[in-house]
Design a protein around this motif. Sequence first.
Motif, PDB file in Angstrom:
ATOM      1  N   ARG A 136      36.119  38.553  38.088  1.00  0.00           N
ATOM      2  CA  ARG A 136      36.995  39.548  38.689  1.00  0.00           C
ATOM      3  C   ARG A 136      38.477  39.234  38.401  1.00  0.00           C
ATOM      4  NH1 ARG A 136      37.270  40.721  45.058  1.00  0.00           N
ATOM      5  NH2 ARG A 136      37.457  42.982  44.921  1.00  0.00           N
ATOM      6  N   GLY A 137      39.211  40.231  38.057  1.00  0.00           N
ATOM      7  CA  GLY A 137      40.657  40.061  37.850  1.00  0.00           C
ATOM      8  C   GLY A 137      41.020  39.498  36.492  1.00  0.00           C
ATOM      9  N   MET A 174      40.736  40.753  33.551  1.00  0.00           N
ATOM     10  CA  MET A 174      41.401  41.703  32.659  1.00  0.00           C
ATOM     11  C   MET A 174      42.886  41.848  33.025  1.00  0.00           C
ATOM     12  SD  MET A 174      41.014  43.639  30.064  1.00  0.00           S
ATOM     13  CE  MET A 174      39.329  44.164  29.804  1.00  0.00           C
ATOM     14  N   VAL A 175      43.159  42.053  34.298  1.00  0.00           N
ATOM     15  CA  VAL A 175      44.547  42.276  34.727  1.00  0.00           C
ATOM     16  C   VAL A 175      45.385  41.032  34.440  1.00  0.00           C
ATOM     17  CG1 VAL A 175      46.014  42.687  36.722  1.00  0.00           C
ATOM     18  CG2 VAL A 175      43.859  43.906  36.502  1.00  0.00           C
ATOM     19  N   ILE A 220      29.764  37.666  38.780  1.00  0.00           N
ATOM     20  CA  ILE A 220      30.668  38.832  38.694  1.00  0.00           C
ATOM     21  C   ILE A 220      31.975  38.521  39.421  1.00  0.00           C
ATOM     22  CG2 ILE A 220      30.965  41.247  39.385  1.00  0.00           C
ATOM     23  CD1 ILE A 220      27.765  41.276  39.260  1.00  0.00           C
ATOM     24  N   GLU A 245      40.652  45.911  40.652  1.00  0.00           N
ATOM     25  CA  GLU A 245      39.944  44.635  40.510  1.00  0.00           C
ATOM     26  C   GLU A 245      40.029  43.760  41.759  1.00  0.00           C
ATOM     27  OE1 GLU A 245      40.834  42.790  36.522  1.00  0.00           O
ATOM     28  OE2 GLU A 245      38.704  43.261  36.436  1.00  0.00           O
ATOM     29  N   THR A 256      36.121  46.429  47.307  1.00  0.00           N
ATOM     30  CA  THR A 256      34.839  46.547  46.596  1.00  0.00           C
ATOM     31  C   THR A 256      34.904  45.727  45.317  1.00  0.00           C
ATOM     32  OG1 THR A 256      34.648  48.780  47.455  1.00  0.00           O
ATOM     33  CG2 THR A 256      33.173  48.195  45.668  1.00  0.00           C
ATOM     34  N   LEU A 257      33.754  45.111  45.016  1.00  0.00           N
ATOM     35  CA  LEU A 257      33.679  44.236  43.831  1.00  0.00           C
ATOM     36  C   LEU A 257      33.593  45.082  42.569  1.00  0.00           C
ATOM     37  CD1 LEU A 257      33.420  41.264  42.990  1.00  0.00           C
ATOM     38  CD2 LEU A 257      30.962  41.506  43.196  1.00  0.00           C
ATOM     39  N   LEU A 258      34.780  45.365  41.956  1.00  0.00           N
ATOM     40  CA  LEU A 258      34.821  46.155  40.721  1.00  0.00           C
ATOM     41  C   LEU A 258      35.464  45.313  39.628  1.00  0.00           C
ATOM     42  CD1 LEU A 258      36.194  49.559  42.106  1.00  0.00           C
ATOM     43  CD2 LEU A 258      33.820  48.925  41.736  1.00  0.00           C
ATOM     44  N   THR A 259      35.048  45.544  38.406  1.00  0.00           N
ATOM     45  CA  THR A 259      35.688  44.834  37.293  1.00  0.00           C
ATOM     46  C   THR A 259      36.071  45.845  36.215  1.00  0.00           C
ATOM     47  OG1 THR A 259      33.499  44.369  36.389  1.00  0.00           O
ATOM     48  CG2 THR A 259      34.541  42.586  37.586  1.00  0.00           C
ATOM     49  N   VAL A 260      37.239  45.621  35.628  1.00  0.00           N
ATOM     50  CA  VAL A 260      37.678  46.466  34.516  1.00  0.00           C
ATOM     51  C   VAL A 260      37.239  45.744  33.247  1.00  0.00           C
ATOM     52  CG1 VAL A 260      39.661  47.453  33.327  1.00  0.00           C
ATOM     53  CG2 VAL A 260      39.617  47.369  35.820  1.00  0.00           C
ATOM     54  N   GLU A 264      33.465  48.807  36.166  1.00  0.00           N
ATOM     55  CA  GLU A 264      32.075  48.530  36.526  1.00  0.00           C
ATOM     56  C   GLU A 264      31.985  48.128  37.991  1.00  0.00           C
ATOM     57  OE1 GLU A 264      30.665  46.873  32.150  1.00  0.00           O
ATOM     58  OE2 GLU A 264      30.678  45.518  33.877  1.00  0.00           O
TER      59      GLU A 264
END
Lengths: 304, 186
Positions: A219-220, A222-223, A215, B144, B148-152, B178
């Motif tokens: 991360r990142g 998408m941006v 995960i 992102e 906190t570990l978040l993902t779009v 997520e």
Amino acid sequence: MSRRPVVLVRPNPPDEDLTEICRAAGAELAGTRVKRITLALGDGLAQVRRISTLPPVSQARLRAIIGGEPARFVRVAQEPLTLDAGWLPTGKPPLALVVAAPTLKLEAAVEGFRLAGVRVERIVVEGYESANVDLLPANERRRRLRREWKLAGWLGFSAALLWLGLAARWTASLRIEERELRSRLAEIEPASGAVAEARHQVDQTAITIRALDSIGGRRGRMVIGLADAASGLPDQAFLTALSADRDSIRLAGLAVSPARLVERLGKRPSLERPRLLPPVSGRAVVGVPGMAPFEIVAGRGRLP
Amino acid sequence: MTGRERIAVRAGAALVAVGVAARVVLALAHGVGAMGDRVRLAREVVVRQEGLIATLPELERRADSLKTRVLALADRLVPGRTEPEAQAELLAQVEAAIVHAGATVELTDAVSDSVGFGRLRRVTARAVWQSDLRGVLSLMRRLEFGPTLLTVEQVRLSLSQAVAPGQAEQIRADVMVEGWYLAGEE
């Protein structure tokens, strides 16, 4: 050949009581461990013929030939005879040996030895001990056969008994071992449970860590991907809609040359194989002269 | 009874006796063989289990070390031990980020999700807001790359109204965010 001792009987005078001679000869063996003998008949007790004119047949066939017509080969008197025949070990052409003796005399000799506690297993003729002939009377042969069957029966029974004993012993040892193993398994059950639990914990935690690493790697994406795609748009192009998910990205808007825009977007690392979606209209849009609407779809590329 | 008949009767009786004996011996041999198999299997199980038990201290050490690593990573997860707790926390974080970016919140909603790896479970939230393009990208970056570990994972951007030349565009962003939480021991 048998290693049984050979006892020679030669009555003198010839009409001497054979039972008595044999009992006396058997008594002489009393001090020894000899219980079974081969009896050799001396001169005058048996008729012996050596015949070279018989065809080379098996010994059984030879016996049948001799037994069928005994008078052709030996002197036949009133008293019954015991006959036997066999091939002599040497001799060319093959030499048949035919021997015969009065059955009553043979039985008397066997009886004499029996009285002395000695058993006659075979009767041969003096000088032909090595020939494969046996003058043991028929009733003695039957008795010998019964003895052999009895021995075989006892041997079989003993073997079966031994086998059963060994099997019972083995089964008992298996039962004991099984009981011990069950008890050992019951003893180590809590420790085994602890091992299973620890392994479960390790597996679960390792899965969690691997998932978190994966995960973190996404991360990142998408941006950065959207920023990269946006930087590929020329000043003369306008976006009216954009949608993206993990696998694809879709852009819609207005551009002077949508085909050139696709070519330009194809050079961005965030987009993979961009293509225009039909219908593509060449009509000018009101208020934005010289611009055409476009809708482009592309795969998500691998960003460094 | 003649001699021949006697022989026939004896042979028949002997055949039956041999058959019965063979049947009994075969049954016994089968039983003993099965017991031998059971014992061999039990022996193997005991040997294997004892081998595994010998590795228990090493396994426990490894489990402790991995747990420590997970606890170190736990700060980057969405707080909460159950799905409702984690969902509430995720929504709160997303709303806070939108408000902080000065955007107009249109909708924040929890989306049901059942993905998980071990104790690690996923929670998903949908957020819709309006902002200019810079605000949208800034907000997504904040989500992102936050603590906190978040993902779009899904984005839908559209112009919310027609734009006059020289006027800043208003974009409607519809995103799926997520996050992950560590479920409590079951």
